[in-house]
Write an enzyme that holds these catalytic residues in place. Structure first.
Site, PDB file in Angstrom:
ATOM      1  N   TYR A  83       5.003 -11.724  -5.179  1.00 65.99           N
ATOM      2  CA  TYR A  83       4.656 -10.311  -4.972  1.00 65.99           C
ATOM      3  C   TYR A  83       5.920  -9.454  -4.930  1.00 65.99           C
ATOM      4  O   TYR A  83       5.990  -8.398  -5.572  1.00 65.99           O
ATOM      5  CB  TYR A  83       3.865 -10.175  -3.676  1.00 65.99           C
ATOM      6  CG  TYR A  83       3.435  -8.769  -3.315  1.00 65.99           C
ATOM      7  CD1 TYR A  83       2.436  -8.125  -4.037  1.00 65.99           C
ATOM      8  CD2 TYR A  83       4.018  -8.091  -2.247  1.00 65.99           C
ATOM      9  CE1 TYR A  83       2.020  -6.842  -3.702  1.00 65.99           C
ATOM     10  CE2 TYR A  83       3.614  -6.812  -1.895  1.00 65.99           C
ATOM     11  CZ  TYR A  83       2.624  -6.189  -2.630  1.00 65.99           C
ATOM     12  OH  TYR A  83       2.220  -4.919  -2.302  1.00 65.99           O
TER      13      TYR A  83
ATOM     14  N   GLY B 290      -6.416   2.093  -9.600  1.00 62.73           N
ATOM     15  CA  GLY B 290      -6.590   1.343  -8.367  1.00 62.73           C
ATOM     16  C   GLY B 290      -7.165   2.215  -7.267  1.00 62.73           C
ATOM     17  O   GLY B 290      -6.775   2.110  -6.106  1.00 62.73           O
ATOM     18  N   ALA B 291      -8.120   3.056  -7.634  1.00 61.10           N
ATOM     19  CA  ALA B 291      -8.624   4.068  -6.700  1.00 61.10           C
ATOM     20  C   ALA B 291      -9.590   3.516  -5.662  1.00 61.10           C
ATOM     21  O   ALA B 291      -9.890   4.201  -4.676  1.00 61.10           O
ATOM     22  CB  ALA B 291      -9.315   5.194  -7.480  1.00 61.10           C
ATOM     23  N   SER B 292     -10.073   2.292  -5.837  1.00 61.47           N
ATOM     24  CA  SER B 292     -11.097   1.794  -4.919  1.00 61.47           C
ATOM     25  C   SER B 292     -10.533   1.191  -3.640  1.00 61.47           C
ATOM     26  O   SER B 292     -11.279   0.944  -2.695  1.00 61.47           O
ATOM     27  CB  SER B 292     -11.979   0.751  -5.624  1.00 61.47           C
ATOM     28  OG  SER B 292     -11.210  -0.374  -6.005  1.00 61.47           O
ATOM     29  N   GLY B 293      -9.234   0.951  -3.581  1.00 63.98           N
ATOM     30  CA  GLY B 293      -8.631   0.416  -2.365  1.00 63.98           C
ATOM     31  C   GLY B 293      -8.394   1.494  -1.330  1.00 63.98           C
ATOM     32  O   GLY B 293      -8.643   2.687  -1.564  1.00 63.98           O
TER      33      GLY B 293
ATOM     34  N   ILE C  18      -5.571   2.764   0.007  1.00 66.83           N
ATOM     35  CA  ILE C  18      -4.585   3.786  -0.377  1.00 66.83           C
ATOM     36  C   ILE C  18      -5.108   4.608  -1.539  1.00 66.83           C
ATOM     37  O   ILE C  18      -4.960   5.837  -1.563  1.00 66.83           O
ATOM     38  CB  ILE C  18      -3.231   3.134  -0.711  1.00 66.83           C
ATOM     39  CG1 ILE C  18      -2.607   2.530   0.552  1.00 66.83           C
ATOM     40  CG2 ILE C  18      -2.276   4.160  -1.334  1.00 66.83           C
ATOM     41  CD1 ILE C  18      -1.295   1.796   0.315  1.00 66.83           C
ATOM     42  N   GLY C  19      -5.747   3.957  -2.498  1.00 70.58           N
ATOM     43  CA  GLY C  19      -6.309   4.694  -3.638  1.00 70.58           C
ATOM     44  C   GLY C  19      -7.326   5.730  -3.215  1.00 70.58           C
ATOM     45  O   GLY C  19      -7.358   6.844  -3.750  1.00 70.58           O
TER      46      GLY C  19
ATOM     47  N   SER D 277       6.290  -1.438  -3.113  1.00 74.53           N
ATOM     48  CA  SER D 277       6.234  -2.009  -1.768  1.00 74.53           C
ATOM     49  C   SER D 277       7.642  -2.143  -1.215  1.00 74.53           C
ATOM     50  O   SER D 277       8.609  -2.301  -1.975  1.00 74.53           O
ATOM     51  CB  SER D 277       5.570  -3.389  -1.801  1.00 74.53           C
ATOM     52  OG  SER D 277       5.753  -4.082  -0.567  1.00 74.53           O
TER      53      SER D 277
END
Length: 237
Positions: free
Chosen positions: A147, A13-16, A18-19, A134
């Site tokens: 969620y 999930g590196a594209s967000g 936080i990532g 979360s």
């Protein structure tokens, strides 16, 4: 004098937002960066920051793709699992398929990846894992029940799995961010002001706050920590 071999870190999930911050926090490592979408953003990040990184894409909702992905995964020293997305709405208005989609990304793909990496690693090889859950996985949120459910499942896995794999040189911990100032949490300014008024530290969290905590959990300074849930919320909850 021999140069110390770089650690190999997988960021799922590196594209967000936080990532991306996590990628920069581990910039001295050899990075394996996962994304389903956002490949161009990651290529730009690699070039702009001169990172030693390779892209390793996968659609985490596709079980067949996940199976091929984990089989091709090389041995790594660290896994940071950031992948996922929020879902807003009342339970009575949600299609159950939405819960299935969240479960595939946040829980099933996460467990299948970890299962595969741990099974293949040499016994004496240290593996550090950090799951980005979360605050809602701990306290729950109305209108984000699905969620909250999958995020709570992540925390249950972390606490149980830590007991199982501690003897095998594996540490697994989690962080539970509160209101972090990211595009996923963008709302009208009045909502942000209202939240900040409820946070004792008087500000929203930053992606760097989260990334630095993850970096600590993967460091020698945290070598006696496993099964730990660290809340990053400025005292909000």
């Amino acid at each position: 004098m021999h140069r110390q071999k770089a650690m190999k870190t997988l960021i799922v999930g590196a594209s967000g937002a936080i990532g991306r911050a996590v990628s920069l926090a581990f910039r001295e490592d050899e990075l394996i960066l996962h994304a389903n979408e956002g490949h161009e953003r990651l290529r730009h990040l690699i070039d702009e920051e001169n990172l030693s990184a390779e892209l390793f894409p996968c659609d985490l909702t596709d079980r067949g793709a996940v199976e091929s992905w984990v089989q091709e995964m090389p041995n790594v020293d660290r896994i940071v699992y950031v992948a996922g997305h929020a879902l807003h709405g009342l339970v009575v208005d949600q299609a159950i398929d939405e819960l299935d989609r969240l479960y595939e990304i946040h829980v099933r793909a996460m467990i299948r990846l970890i299962q595969s990496v741990v099974a293949k690693k040499p016994y004496d090889h240290q593996l550090d894992i950090v799951i980005v859950s979360s605050i809602w996985g701990e306290v729950g949120a109305a209108a984000e029940v699905f969620y909250s459910t999958v995020k709570a499942a992540q925390l249950g896995f972390v606490k149980a799995f830590a007991r199982e794999v501690g003897p095998f040189n594996v540490r697994i911990n989690a962080v539970t961010p509160g209101w972090i100032d990211t595009p996923m949490n963008d709302t009208v300014e009045e909502s942000k002001e209202s939240v900040m008024n409820d946070i004792p530290l008087g500000r929203l969290g930053t992606v760097e706050d989260v990334a630095k905590t993850i970096r600590f959990l993967c460091s020698p300074e945290a070598s006696y920590m496993t099964g730990t849930i660290l809340r990053i919320d400025g005292g909000w909850q």
